[in-house]
Design a protein around this motif. Structure first.
Motif, PDB file in Angstrom:
ATOM      1  N   PHE A   1       0.922  -1.228   0.155  1.00 48.77           N
ATOM      2  CA  PHE A   1       0.028  -0.129  -0.017  1.00 48.77           C
ATOM      3  C   PHE A   1       0.763   1.360   0.064  1.00 48.77           C
ATOM      4  O   PHE A   1       0.307   2.494  -0.336  1.00 48.77           O
ATOM      5  N   SER A   2       2.085   0.880   0.297  1.00 50.69           N
ATOM      6  CA  SER A   2       2.967   2.215   0.362  1.00 50.69           C
ATOM      7  C   SER A   2       3.132   2.969  -1.076  1.00 50.69           C
ATOM      8  O   SER A   2       3.273   4.103  -1.365  1.00 50.69           O
ATOM      9  N   ILE A   3       2.779   2.078  -2.148  1.00 45.03           N
ATOM     10  CA  ILE A   3       2.656   2.502  -3.486  1.00 45.03           C
ATOM     11  C   ILE A   3       1.608   3.541  -3.526  1.00 45.03           C
ATOM     12  O   ILE A   3       1.708   4.832  -4.392  1.00 45.03           O
ATOM     13  N   GLU A   4       0.416   3.301  -3.011  1.00 45.42           N
ATOM     14  CA  GLU A   4      -0.816   3.880  -3.306  1.00 45.42           C
ATOM     15  C   GLU A   4      -0.372   5.258  -2.570  1.00 45.42           C
ATOM     16  O   GLU A   4      -0.855   6.435  -2.915  1.00 45.42           O
ATOM     17  N   GLU A   5       0.176   5.310  -1.339  1.00 46.35           N
ATOM     18  CA  GLU A   5       0.455   6.548  -0.413  1.00 46.35           C
ATOM     19  C   GLU A   5       1.243   7.374  -1.238  1.00 46.35           C
ATOM     20  O   GLU A   5       1.062   8.549  -1.352  1.00 46.35           O
ATOM     21  N   ALA A   6       2.372   6.796  -2.006  1.00 48.02           N
ATOM     22  CA  ALA A   6       3.243   7.614  -2.749  1.00 48.02           C
ATOM     23  C   ALA A   6       2.301   8.285  -3.708  1.00 48.02           C
ATOM     24  O   ALA A   6       2.865   9.549  -3.996  1.00 48.02           O
ATOM     25  N   ALA A   7       1.573   7.620  -4.261  1.00 41.80           N
ATOM     26  CA  ALA A   7       0.637   8.307  -5.530  1.00 41.80           C
ATOM     27  C   ALA A   7      -0.051   9.477  -4.844  1.00 41.80           C
ATOM     28  O   ALA A   7      -0.101  10.761  -5.593  1.00 41.80           O
ATOM     29  N   ILE A   8      -0.806   9.211  -3.980  1.00 38.01           N
ATOM     30  CA  ILE A   8      -1.364  10.115  -3.417  1.00 38.01           C
ATOM     31  C   ILE A   8      -0.648  11.522  -2.833  1.00 38.01           C
ATOM     32  O   ILE A   8      -1.188  12.681  -3.222  1.00 38.01           O
ATOM     33  N   SER A   9       0.220  11.066  -2.207  1.00 44.08           N
ATOM     34  CA  SER A   9       1.161  12.253  -1.565  1.00 44.08           C
ATOM     35  C   SER A   9       1.774  13.026  -2.659  1.00 44.08           C
ATOM     36  O   SER A   9       2.125  14.349  -2.714  1.00 44.08           O
ATOM     37  N   LEU A  10       1.967  12.531  -3.972  1.00 45.34           N
ATOM     38  CA  LEU A  10       2.429  13.231  -5.118  1.00 45.34           C
ATOM     39  C   LEU A  10       1.538  13.743  -5.927  1.00 45.34           C
ATOM     40  O   LEU A  10       1.366  14.546  -6.889  1.00 45.34           O
ATOM     41  N   GLY A  11      -0.129  13.829  -5.181  1.00 42.40           N
ATOM     42  CA  GLY A  11      -1.069  14.731  -5.680  1.00 42.40           C
ATOM     43  C   GLY A  11      -2.160  13.997  -6.399  1.00 42.40           C
ATOM     44  O   GLY A  11      -2.975  14.770  -6.842  1.00 42.40           O
ATOM     45  N   SER A  12      -1.950  12.648  -6.590  1.00 41.57           N
ATOM     46  CA  SER A  12      -3.072  11.995  -7.411  1.00 41.57           C
ATOM     47  C   SER A  12      -4.297  11.957  -6.414  1.00 41.57           C
ATOM     48  O   SER A  12      -4.213  11.788  -5.152  1.00 41.57           O
ATOM     49  N   HIS A  13      -5.559  11.859  -7.006  1.00 39.64           N
ATOM     50  CA  HIS A  13      -6.666  11.831  -6.453  1.00 39.64           C
ATOM     51  C   HIS A  13      -6.681  10.312  -5.777  1.00 39.64           C
ATOM     52  O   HIS A  13      -6.810   9.627  -6.571  1.00 39.64           O
ATOM     53  N   PRO A  14      -7.585  10.191  -4.444  1.00 40.43           N
ATOM     54  CA  PRO A  14      -7.429   8.728  -4.128  1.00 40.43           C
ATOM     55  C   PRO A  14      -8.300   7.692  -5.083  1.00 40.43           C
ATOM     56  O   PRO A  14      -7.822   6.653  -5.245  1.00 40.43           O
ATOM     57  N   VAL A  15      -9.346   8.254  -5.508  1.00 40.23           N
ATOM     58  CA  VAL A  15     -10.251   7.553  -6.370  1.00 40.23           C
ATOM     59  C   VAL A  15      -9.486   7.213  -7.697  1.00 40.23           C
ATOM     60  O   VAL A  15      -9.440   6.109  -8.091  1.00 40.23           O
ATOM     61  N   LYS A  16      -8.803   8.262  -8.141  1.00 42.15           N
ATOM     62  CA  LYS A  16      -7.975   7.985  -9.244  1.00 42.15           C
ATOM     63  C   LYS A  16      -7.084   6.960  -9.126  1.00 42.15           C
ATOM     64  O   LYS A  16      -6.767   6.023 -10.000  1.00 42.15           O
ATOM     65  N   THR A  17      -6.305   7.222  -8.094  1.00 38.08           N
ATOM     66  CA  THR A  17      -5.304   6.410  -7.629  1.00 38.08           C
ATOM     67  C   THR A  17      -5.583   4.841  -7.456  1.00 38.08           C
ATOM     68  O   THR A  17      -4.899   3.927  -8.024  1.00 38.08           O
ATOM     69  N   PHE A  18      -6.863   4.554  -7.049  1.00 39.01           N
ATOM     70  CA  PHE A  18      -7.374   3.293  -6.588  1.00 39.01           C
ATOM     71  C   PHE A  18      -7.481   2.614  -8.243  1.00 39.01           C
ATOM     72  O   PHE A  18      -7.196   1.489  -8.347  1.00 39.01           O
ATOM     73  N   PHE A  19      -8.092   3.184  -9.169  1.00 39.67           N
ATOM     74  CA  PHE A  19      -8.269   2.811 -10.474  1.00 39.67           C
ATOM     75  C   PHE A  19      -6.876   2.700 -11.193  1.00 39.67           C
ATOM     76  O   PHE A  19      -6.892   1.749 -12.027  1.00 39.67           O
ATOM     77  N   THR A  20      -6.038   3.457 -10.826  1.00 46.27           N
ATOM     78  CA  THR A  20      -4.813   3.360 -11.961  1.00 46.27           C
ATOM     79  C   THR A  20      -3.560   2.692 -10.910  1.00 46.27           C
ATOM     80  O   THR A  20      -2.880   2.489 -12.054  1.00 46.27           O
ATOM     81  N   ILE A  21      -3.671   2.706 -10.002  1.00 51.58           N
ATOM     82  CA  ILE A  21      -2.549   1.974  -9.201  1.00 51.58           C
ATOM     83  C   ILE A  21      -3.002   0.600  -8.414  1.00 51.58           C
ATOM     84  O   ILE A  21      -2.416  -0.281  -8.556  1.00 51.58           O
ATOM     85  N   VAL A  22      -4.126   0.763  -7.837  1.00 52.37           N
ATOM     86  CA  VAL A  22      -4.244  -0.566  -7.010  1.00 52.37           C
ATOM     87  C   VAL A  22      -5.070  -1.693  -7.913  1.00 52.37           C
ATOM     88  O   VAL A  22      -4.595  -2.821  -7.901  1.00 52.37           O
ATOM     89  N   LEU A  23      -6.229  -1.146  -8.322  1.00 51.70           N
ATOM     90  CA  LEU A  23      -7.029  -2.077  -9.250  1.00 51.70           C
ATOM     91  C   LEU A  23      -6.051  -2.944 -10.343  1.00 51.70           C
ATOM     92  O   LEU A  23      -6.061  -4.175 -10.306  1.00 51.70           O
ATOM     93  N   PRO A  24      -4.812  -2.236 -10.904  1.00 53.69           N
ATOM     94  CA  PRO A  24      -4.421  -3.126 -12.117  1.00 53.69           C
ATOM     95  C   PRO A  24      -3.387  -3.821 -11.476  1.00 53.69           C
ATOM     96  O   PRO A  24      -2.993  -5.090 -11.850  1.00 53.69           O
ATOM     97  N   ASN A  25      -2.964  -3.691 -10.168  1.00 54.83           N
ATOM     98  CA  ASN A  25      -2.076  -4.676  -9.447  1.00 54.83           C
ATOM     99  C   ASN A  25      -2.756  -5.922  -9.005  1.00 54.83           C
ATOM    100  O   ASN A  25      -2.137  -7.037  -8.609  1.00 54.83           O
ATOM    101  N   VAL A  26      -4.033  -5.692  -8.725  1.00 51.38           N
ATOM    102  CA  VAL A  26      -4.791  -6.788  -8.239  1.00 51.38           C
ATOM    103  C   VAL A  26      -5.667  -7.620  -9.374  1.00 51.38           C
ATOM    104  O   VAL A  26      -6.565  -8.300  -8.993  1.00 51.38           O
TER     105      VAL A  26
END
Lengths: 274, 262
Positions: B159-184
């Motif tokens: 989940f630190s990947i997700e946190e990195a994306a969010i701290s770099l300014g990505s919206h949490p919802v967008k992060t979920f679809f572009t970072i989390v979902l493709p990984n699972v």
């Protein structure tokens, strides 16, 4: 906002389970306690009928036989599978997954072809001259148990292979180098370590066979009525919904008790538990 | 391979596998038999019984219904199951322990009791149409599989990947679809397939939720067997087994079949 994120994200699933499972099932169970003849009247009715007691007892018996035989067959098979070379193991696992993913109706139906009056078994026995006229093999308790074992052995094998695989090879080597015979190694090393898996498998098979419908329906018919087929008959043939709800409530009680008791036993027997 | 296996054990295992696969091979044989009754070994060779499936309108109809219910039910289960699985992994500290138990209930409570209760409370009690109730039942039935399989793949997600994306300014919802979902993704595919096959094969929930013109394939098979003992059922069974094989190939390609064993 962030504090409630977890709740919000899990709420659709929570709501679905509450609205469409907990409330309807609770309504079914509570309907058995609101009879005008008294709070426990549907239960006194159920247990005072010899036929209904037989149905309940038969269901226990079939589920118990199925569980015990599946455990023995599954354990021995899983032991061999887990000790096979890697590629053989993969093939054997795939061959157990295939029947598991094939529907219960299809797999029970296969036994109609085998055990029927003109089935393979009767035809072979006649051809061999062992019998003169077809035996009535269907609609007996044995036919139900055989088909149930057939249905649940793949599940048992897969559950137990998962557990037995995790027993280090070194442990078995150590046992045999200390002079234990293979049988003794199996009984004193493998078996105790397999207990958690055996309990999981036993719970899965017992609860599933206790509540099954398709197999007792196809192979037991009305002659070998079990709780599942009896519930359906009460609900859809005689339209006695209070009686059907009583059967449902008894089923839930048996399942919940089984799961609770077995979890306790599992906790006590687990050699890894503190 | 240091442990030797007793020859008797190997013979026993071979017999167990004959017992497991023999009956399925018998169905294949019976489905092509040129007789009006179920026969094995097949007498003659015909594909007539496969044509017969399409000639019986009840089979055509129930095959369509089964696929509709399985696809829609699985889609709904993923829709509610993915956020739930995410919450269980990401926000575990916020959530009580009983929540994961709640999500196992559809497997724990006997299916036949769920089916009957939905008939009583939802179909009759709330006057919800049969098809909708059937869909609710199947969604409920497969949701635990969706949550469990996706949870398992989220458990190994960092989940630190997700946190990195969010701290770099990505919206949490967008992060979920572009970072989390493709990984699972593979977990979602596995959940979909497991849920789909569970739904297609279901008997006990669908049993009570049939109405005029609405029924599922397994229920139609049970109804047909009661009246006719011809090889049609064997050929329907073969179709279902072919579907199972296709599903197994897809799972093997995406994740490896061992996921199902777990």
């Amino acid at each position: 906002m962030k504090r409630f994120a977890g709740w919000m994200l899990s709420s659709p699933a929570t709501l679905a389970v509450s609205l469409f499972l907990i409330i309807p099932v609770a309504a079914t169970i509570s309907a058995t306690f609101t009879s005008s003849d008294g709070v426990f009247a549907p239960y006194t009715d159920f247990f005072s009928s010899g036929f209904q007691r037989t149905v309940l007892w038969r269901t226990f018996e079939v589920a118990a036989y199925t569980t015990i035989i599946s455990l023995v067959v599954g354990l021995l098979t899983a032991y061999v599978v887990s000790r096979c070379p890697h590629w053989v193991k993969s093939i054997l696992i795939i061959l157990a997954v295939f029947p598991l993913l094939t529907g219960v109706v299809v797999r029970s139906f296969a036994w109609l072809i085998i055990l029927g009056r003109n089935g393979i078994l009767n035809n072979s026995l006649e051809w061999l001259g062992l019998i003169e006229r077809p035996l009535a093999l269907l609609y007996t308790q044995t036919s139900v148990v055989v088909a149930m074992i057939y249905i649940f052995v793949p599940l048992m094998i897969l559950v137990l292979v998962g557990v037995l695989e995790n027993i280090p090879e070194d442990l078995l080597d150590a046992a045999s180098s200390l002079g234990a015979s293979p049988t003794r190694t199996f009984v004193q090393v493998v078996l105790p370590l397999a207990v958690p898996g055996l309990i999981v498998g036993a719970v899965l098979v017992f609860t599933a066979s206790f509540t099954s419908y398709a197999t007792p329906h196809l192979l037991g018919g009305t002659r070998q009525m079990m709780m599942g087929t009896f519930l359906h008959q009460r609900a859809m043939v005689t339209f006695d919904w209070v009686s059907a709800s009583t059967v449902a409530a008894i089923m839930v009680a048996v399942i919940v008790t089984t799961v609770l008791v077995m979890t306790r036993i599992a906790r006590r027997l687990n050699p890894m538990a503190t | 391979m240091t442990t030797r296996l007793h020859p008797l054990l190997i013979v026993l295992t071979a017999l167990v596998y004959v017992f497991l696969l023999g009956p399925l091979i018998i169905i294949f044989g019976a489905s092509v038999s040129d007789t009006t009754f179920l026969a094995f070994p097949p007498q003659g060779l015909t594909l007539h019984w496969f044509e017969n499936i399409w000639e019986i309108s009840a089979f055509r109809r129930t095959i369509v219904t089964s696929f509709q219910v399985a696809l829609l039910g699985t889609a709904f289960a993923l829709l509610i199951g993915i956020p739930a699985a995410y919450a269980l992994n990401r926000h575990r500290i916020q959530l009580p322990a009983w929540l994961s138990t709640l999500f196992v209930l559809p497997i724990l409570v006997p299916e036949i009791v769920i089916g009957f209760s939905l008939l009583r409370s939802v179909n009759v009690g709330l006057d919800v149409p049969v098809f909708t109730t059937l869909l609710i039942g199947h969604t409920l039935l497969v949701t635990p599989y969706a949550i469990r399989v996706i949870s398992a793949s989220l458990a190994s997600f960092d989940f630190s990947i997700e946190e990195a994306a969010i701290s770099l300014g990505s919206h949490p919802v967008k992060t979920f679809f572009t970072i989390v979902l493709p990984n699972v993704r593979s977990g979602v595919v596995a959940a979909f397939i497991l849920a789909f096959i569970t739904s297609i094969n279901d008997v006990s929930v669908s049993l009570f939720l049939t109405g005029p013109g609405i029924s599922t394939l397994p229920i139609q098979i049970l109804a047909h067997v009661e009246q006719f003992f011809d090889p049609t059922i064997a050929s329907v069974s073969v179709l279902l087994m072919v579907l199972t094989i296709i599903v197994m190939i897809i799972v093997e390609r995406t994740l490896g079949l061992t996921v199902i064993a777990k």
